[in-house]
Design an enzyme around this catalytic site. Sequence first.
Site, mmCIF file in Angstrom:
data_model
loop_
_atom_site.group_PDB
_atom_site.id
_atom_site.type_symbol
_atom_site.label_atom_id
_atom_site.label_comp_id
_atom_site.label_asym_id
_atom_site.label_seq_id
_atom_site.Cartn_x
_atom_site.Cartn_y
_atom_site.Cartn_z
ATOM 1 N N ASN A 11 -1.896 -12.948 5.598
ATOM 2 C CA ASN A 11 -0.465 -12.657 5.501
ATOM 3 C C ASN A 11 -0.192 -11.497 6.436
ATOM 4 O O ASN A 11 -0.467 -10.343 6.117
ATOM 5 C CB ASN A 11 -0.109 -12.306 4.053
ATOM 6 C CG ASN A 11 1.384 -12.038 3.876
ATOM 7 O OD1 ASN A 11 2.138 -12.001 4.855
ATOM 8 N ND2 ASN A 11 1.806 -11.837 2.650
ATOM 9 N N LYS A 18 -2.746 -8.661 5.555
ATOM 10 C CA LYS A 18 -3.498 -8.845 4.311
ATOM 11 C C LYS A 18 -4.374 -10.080 4.458
ATOM 12 O O LYS A 18 -3.973 -11.042 5.129
ATOM 13 C CB LYS A 18 -2.538 -9.060 3.138
ATOM 14 C CG LYS A 18 -1.656 -7.866 2.870
ATOM 15 C CD LYS A 18 -0.816 -8.089 1.624
ATOM 16 C CE LYS A 18 0.176 -6.972 1.471
ATOM 17 N NZ LYS A 18 1.514 -7.394 1.108
ATOM 18 N N ARG A 95 0.530 -17.266 5.830
ATOM 19 C CA ARG A 95 1.858 -17.251 5.229
ATOM 20 C C ARG A 95 2.867 -17.041 6.362
ATOM 21 O O ARG A 95 2.737 -16.107 7.155
ATOM 22 C CB ARG A 95 1.975 -16.095 4.236
ATOM 23 C CG ARG A 95 3.379 -15.982 3.722
ATOM 24 C CD ARG A 95 3.605 -14.775 2.856
ATOM 25 N NE ARG A 95 4.970 -14.809 2.402
ATOM 26 C CZ ARG A 95 5.814 -13.795 2.508
ATOM 27 N NH1 ARG A 95 5.424 -12.649 3.027
ATOM 28 N NH2 ARG A 95 7.036 -13.912 2.077
ATOM 29 N N HIS A 184 9.911 -17.444 -1.580
ATOM 30 C CA HIS A 184 8.906 -17.452 -2.652
ATOM 31 C C HIS A 184 8.455 -18.880 -2.948
ATOM 32 O O HIS A 184 7.972 -19.173 -4.045
ATOM 33 C CB HIS A 184 9.437 -16.875 -3.979
ATOM 34 C CG HIS A 184 9.791 -15.428 -3.950
ATOM 35 N ND1 HIS A 184 10.923 -14.948 -4.548
ATOM 36 C CD2 HIS A 184 9.151 -14.358 -3.425
ATOM 37 C CE1 HIS A 184 10.984 -13.635 -4.377
ATOM 38 N NE2 HIS A 184 9.915 -13.253 -3.694
ATOM 39 N N GLY A 214 9.962 -10.061 -9.141
ATOM 40 C CA GLY A 214 9.154 -8.958 -8.614
ATOM 41 C C GLY A 214 10.088 -7.978 -7.942
ATOM 42 O O GLY A 214 11.246 -7.853 -8.344
ATOM 43 N N GLY A 216 11.190 -8.451 -4.975
ATOM 44 C CA GLY A 216 12.121 -9.494 -4.599
ATOM 45 C C GLY A 216 12.059 -10.524 -5.714
ATOM 46 O O GLY A 216 10.976 -10.804 -6.223
ATOM 47 N N ARG A 245 17.652 -4.988 -3.069
ATOM 48 C CA ARG A 245 18.654 -5.931 -2.545
ATOM 49 C C ARG A 245 19.763 -6.149 -3.558
ATOM 50 O O ARG A 245 19.497 -6.249 -4.765
ATOM 51 C CB ARG A 245 18.018 -7.285 -2.222
ATOM 52 C CG ARG A 245 16.990 -7.246 -1.123
ATOM 53 C CD ARG A 245 16.590 -8.668 -0.718
ATOM 54 N NE ARG A 245 15.446 -8.662 0.162
ATOM 55 C CZ ARG A 245 14.250 -9.159 -0.159
ATOM 56 N NH1 ARG A 245 14.059 -9.727 -1.335
ATOM 57 N NH2 ARG A 245 13.270 -9.105 0.710
ATOM 58 N N GLU A 390 -0.161 -16.719 -4.897
ATOM 59 C CA GLU A 390 0.314 -17.265 -3.627
ATOM 60 C C GLU A 390 -0.836 -17.506 -2.653
ATOM 61 O O GLU A 390 -0.845 -18.488 -1.911
ATOM 62 C CB GLU A 390 1.365 -16.340 -3.016
ATOM 63 C CG GLU A 390 2.650 -16.349 -3.837
ATOM 64 C CD GLU A 390 3.624 -15.245 -3.485
ATOM 65 O OE1 GLU A 390 4.435 -15.467 -2.588
ATOM 66 O OE2 GLU A 390 3.571 -14.164 -4.102
HETATM 67 P P1 ADP Z 1 6.668 -7.918 -4.584
HETATM 68 O O1 ADP Z 1 7.959 -8.652 -4.580
HETATM 69 O O2 ADP Z 1 6.681 -6.683 -3.721
HETATM 70 O O3 ADP Z 1 5.443 -8.795 -4.404
HETATM 71 P P2 ADP Z 1 5.664 -7.622 -7.296
HETATM 72 O O4 ADP Z 1 5.656 -9.063 -7.627
HETATM 73 O O5 ADP Z 1 4.361 -6.928 -7.119
HETATM 74 O O6 ADP Z 1 6.585 -7.315 -6.043
HETATM 75 O O7 ADP Z 1 6.495 -6.881 -8.437
HETATM 76 C C1 ADP Z 1 6.786 -5.535 -8.380
HETATM 77 C C2 ADP Z 1 7.646 -5.211 -9.592
HETATM 78 O O8 ADP Z 1 6.903 -5.486 -10.771
HETATM 79 C C3 ADP Z 1 8.074 -3.756 -9.653
HETATM 80 O O9 ADP Z 1 9.441 -3.672 -10.002
HETATM 81 C C4 ADP Z 1 7.220 -3.211 -10.776
HETATM 82 O O10 ADP Z 1 7.858 -2.173 -11.467
HETATM 83 C C5 ADP Z 1 7.090 -4.420 -11.678
HETATM 84 N N1 ADP Z 1 5.952 -4.236 -12.595
HETATM 85 C C6 ADP Z 1 4.647 -4.260 -12.312
HETATM 86 N N2 ADP Z 1 3.922 -3.965 -13.427
HETATM 87 C C7 ADP Z 1 4.818 -3.751 -14.427
HETATM 88 C C8 ADP Z 1 4.719 -3.403 -15.797
HETATM 89 N N3 ADP Z 1 3.559 -3.236 -16.391
HETATM 90 N N4 ADP Z 1 5.864 -3.276 -16.492
HETATM 91 C C9 ADP Z 1 7.061 -3.440 -15.910
HETATM 92 N N5 ADP Z 1 7.221 -3.777 -14.626
HETATM 93 C C10 ADP Z 1 6.120 -3.933 -13.884
#
Ligand code: ADP
Length: 405
Positions: A11, A18, A95, A184, A214, A216, A245, A390
């Site tokens: 990626n 990555k 990716r 996604h 997440g 996003g 966003r 993914e």
């Molecule tokens: P990305 O879109 O960058 O791949 P991720 O899928 O890693 O993001 O998600 C990141 C989000 O997940 C952040 O908002 C983070 O706060 C949330 N998150 C991760 N672990 C926890 C947790 N234990 N409790 C609440 N939110 C979490």
Amino acid sequence: MSNVNKILVVNSGSSSLKYMLFDMKDESMLCKGLVERIGTASANLVYQRAGGKKREEAVKALTHGEAFEHVCKAITNKEDGAIAALSEIDAVGHRVLHGGMEFTAPALVNATVKKAIRKCFDLGPLHNPPNLTGIEACEKKMKGVPNVAVFDTGFHMTMPAESYMYAIPRDLAKKYSLRKYGFHGTSHKYVTETAAKVFKKPLSRLNIVTCHLGNGSSLAAIKGGKVFDTTMGLTPLQGLVMGTRSGDIDPAVCFFLAKKEGMDAEALDTLLNKKSGLLAISGTGSGDMRDLCAAVQAGKKEAKEAFDLFVHRIILYIGGYMALLGKVDGIVFAGGIGENSDFARKAICERLAPLGLKLDAKANKATHGTLARISAADSKLPAWVIPTNEELMIDRETYRIVAAR
Ligand code: ADP
């Protein structure tokens, strides 16, 4: 019997690369890591063999090509490498963010495919150029090894016109390929295929709403195993409220700010993609869900408002998707928030009670990053957490293409 055994998944982003190496025997991960801050004086390599200790080292990586050299050295390193020689790698899966209308499925990279990825630079200006750079770095270093491009938009290309069209003049939409694409896709596809197994239903009869939440976030309405609609659009900006966003807003906000604040296209792009969402409204100073949940629990008013807006938008789409799908087998949560935040899941699921969802509070509270049912046994609408993967999906797609050659 295919002789594709080891697949490297890459990626390649604007300043990072990555990687994850898989053994197709049992789809196990052999090693993973990244090179970050490519193009700066402080580039860094992170490497970890499965079950081994993570190590980091400062490296010289002014280009993605240089970064990939370090990755190759790390994975073949005598001390803690995962393979003895690069020649063990049978294929590389990449990716690629935007496949435009050119790609409805993963593609074996050749000159025509690279040209088409380049054609999508306008649609994915931040991601597609470094994605292609990553492909070219692999081509150069590993001559003769097939590269496969797996598009974030690919899985969504089954959407019907009623889902993907924007009601703007057809000539403009056609000239610039302006429509909803969705993102996604690799995650929604992985979760959908896993859900078919979990729900013990053939994919072709599976109707679910997948929630990838997440930094996003996007939802997808899956009808018969295929995407019927999704919340992201031409770009990942449309739809849900995200970390930074805005998600859906009236486009007139842009005309207004252009007139009143003299903001140009670039300033508006930055405002809505990087300075909005939870970051802008939560009062926590971040777009992170953990900070937001803590602030809500501490009784902070702005945080509560931001959290409620986040949940409200999700409910609005889930409700709409359930109406569009008719019969729904279940709701599935994935992504950093979907997999880990029992607090956010509880708020969402409780609001879905009128649609037949009964939460199993104990199961929800206990589920963090594992596959589990979080709805009660007598819930009419089942809800599950299905951790996404993914990289594994890209690995599988790459295998499907390369093994079928
Ligand atoms: P990305 O879109 O960058 O791949 P991720 O899928 O890693 O993001 O998600 C990141 C989000 O997940 C952040 O908002 C983070 O706060 C949330 N998150 C991760 N672990 C926890 C947790 N234990 N409790 C609440 N939110 C979490």
